[in-house]
Design a protein around this motif. Structure first.
Motif, PDB file in Angstrom:
ATOM      1  N   CYS A  35      37.837  45.712  46.247  1.00 13.75           N
ATOM      2  CA  CYS A  35      37.034  44.542  45.849  1.00 13.75           C
ATOM      3  C   CYS A  35      37.054  44.355  44.332  1.00 13.75           C
ATOM      4  N   THR A  36      37.004  45.450  43.589  1.00 14.50           N
ATOM      5  CA  THR A  36      37.066  45.382  42.127  1.00 14.50           C
ATOM      6  C   THR A  36      38.398  44.810  41.667  1.00 14.50           C
ATOM      7  N   VAL A  37      39.496  45.317  42.236  1.00 14.39           N
ATOM      8  CA  VAL A  37      40.837  44.834  41.862  1.00 14.39           C
ATOM      9  C   VAL A  37      40.965  43.352  42.177  1.00 14.39           C
ATOM     10  N   SER A  38      40.516  42.973  43.368  1.00 11.86           N
ATOM     11  CA  SER A  38      40.609  41.569  43.771  1.00 11.86           C
ATOM     12  C   SER A  38      39.870  40.667  42.786  1.00 11.86           C
ATOM     13  N   GLU A  39      38.674  41.071  42.397  1.00 12.32           N
ATOM     14  CA  GLU A  39      37.892  40.255  41.464  1.00 12.32           C
ATOM     15  C   GLU A  39      38.519  40.237  40.068  1.00 12.32           C
ATOM     16  N   GLN A  40      38.961  41.390  39.584  1.00 11.44           N
ATOM     17  CA  GLN A  40      39.566  41.441  38.246  1.00 11.44           C
ATOM     18  C   GLN A  40      40.848  40.625  38.183  1.00 11.44           C
ATOM     19  N   PHE A  41      41.530  40.511  39.301  1.00  4.15           N
ATOM     20  CA  PHE A  41      42.765  39.731  39.324  1.00  4.15           C
ATOM     21  C   PHE A  41      42.495  38.229  39.448  1.00  4.15           C
ATOM     22  N   GLY A  42      41.247  37.871  39.741  1.00  6.05           N
ATOM     23  CA  GLY A  42      40.896  36.449  39.810  1.00  6.05           C
ATOM     24  C   GLY A  42      40.752  35.916  41.221  1.00  6.05           C
ATOM     25  N   GLU A  43      40.782  36.805  42.179  1.00 10.46           N
ATOM     26  CA  GLU A  43      40.591  36.397  43.577  1.00 10.46           C
ATOM     27  C   GLU A  43      39.139  36.642  43.966  1.00 10.46           C
ATOM     28  N   ASN A  44      38.782  36.219  45.162  1.00 12.44           N
ATOM     29  CA  ASN A  44      37.435  36.431  45.665  1.00 12.44           C
ATOM     30  C   ASN A  44      37.185  37.924  45.835  1.00 12.44           C
ATOM     31  N   ARG A  45      36.066  38.392  45.338  1.00  3.71           N
ATOM     32  CA  ARG A  45      35.728  39.817  45.406  1.00  3.71           C
ATOM     33  C   ARG A  45      35.683  40.325  46.853  1.00  3.71           C
ATOM     34  N   CYS A  46      35.338  39.484  47.779  1.00  2.00           N
ATOM     35  CA  CYS A  46      35.192  39.897  49.181  1.00  2.00           C
ATOM     36  C   CYS A  46      36.495  39.835  49.976  1.00  2.00           C
ATOM     37  N   LEU A  47      37.570  39.401  49.376  1.00  2.83           N
ATOM     38  CA  LEU A  47      38.850  39.277  50.090  1.00  2.83           C
ATOM     39  C   LEU A  47      39.241  40.560  50.828  1.00  2.83           C
TER      40      LEU A  47
END
Length: 136
Positions: A35-47
């Motif tokens: 979730c952290t990686v997804s958010e830091q990359f600019g995607e939805n944190r919940c992906l």
């Protein structure tokens, strides 16, 4: 514009010992790391939470973020390799992507801009006085 050459990942898939903090984060709470990686990359944190419902077929979230990250940063690889990594080594993949984002954050890209003068208008015309004795 010249195309940038492809680069390698900053760290290997199994280089967890290079960053023990990321390794421990991924081992003890892999979902939180994803979730952290997804958010830091600019995607939805919940992906990455969607992966909990499709465990039998790998990690679609890891695959999609991995492919997007390779494309954005010009990292060598192939879709076939990304699928294999996401199917069989999803936790290692999330750790590798986290290390890559940390590296990109700490090492800003240098952008060289070439200055170029563009003349889009003709030079202004000079006005010349008529010669003496000239009548209209």
């Amino acid at each position: 514009m010249a195309e940038q050459p492809l680069t390698d990942w900053n760290s290997g898939l199994f280089d967890c010992c290079d960053d023990t903090q990321t390794c421990c984060y991924g081992w003890w709470c892999g979902t939180c790391l994803a979730c952290t990686v997804s958010e830091q990359f600019g995607e939805n944190r919940c992906l990455p939470l969607c992966d909990m419902y499709v465990n039998y077929c790998g990690s679609p979230a890891a695959l999609s973020v991995r492919v997007a990250m390779r494309y954005k940063y010009g990292i060598k690889g192939s879709l076939c390799k990304d699928i294999a990594v996401s199917m069989f080594c999803a936790k290692c993949s999330w750790c590798q992507m986290h290390r890559e984002l940390k590296y990109r954050k700490d090492s800003p890209n240098l952008i060289y801009v070439l200055a170029q003068t563009v003349n889009s208008q003709p030079p202004p015309m000079r006005t010349v006085s008529p010669p003496a004795g000239f009548n209209h």
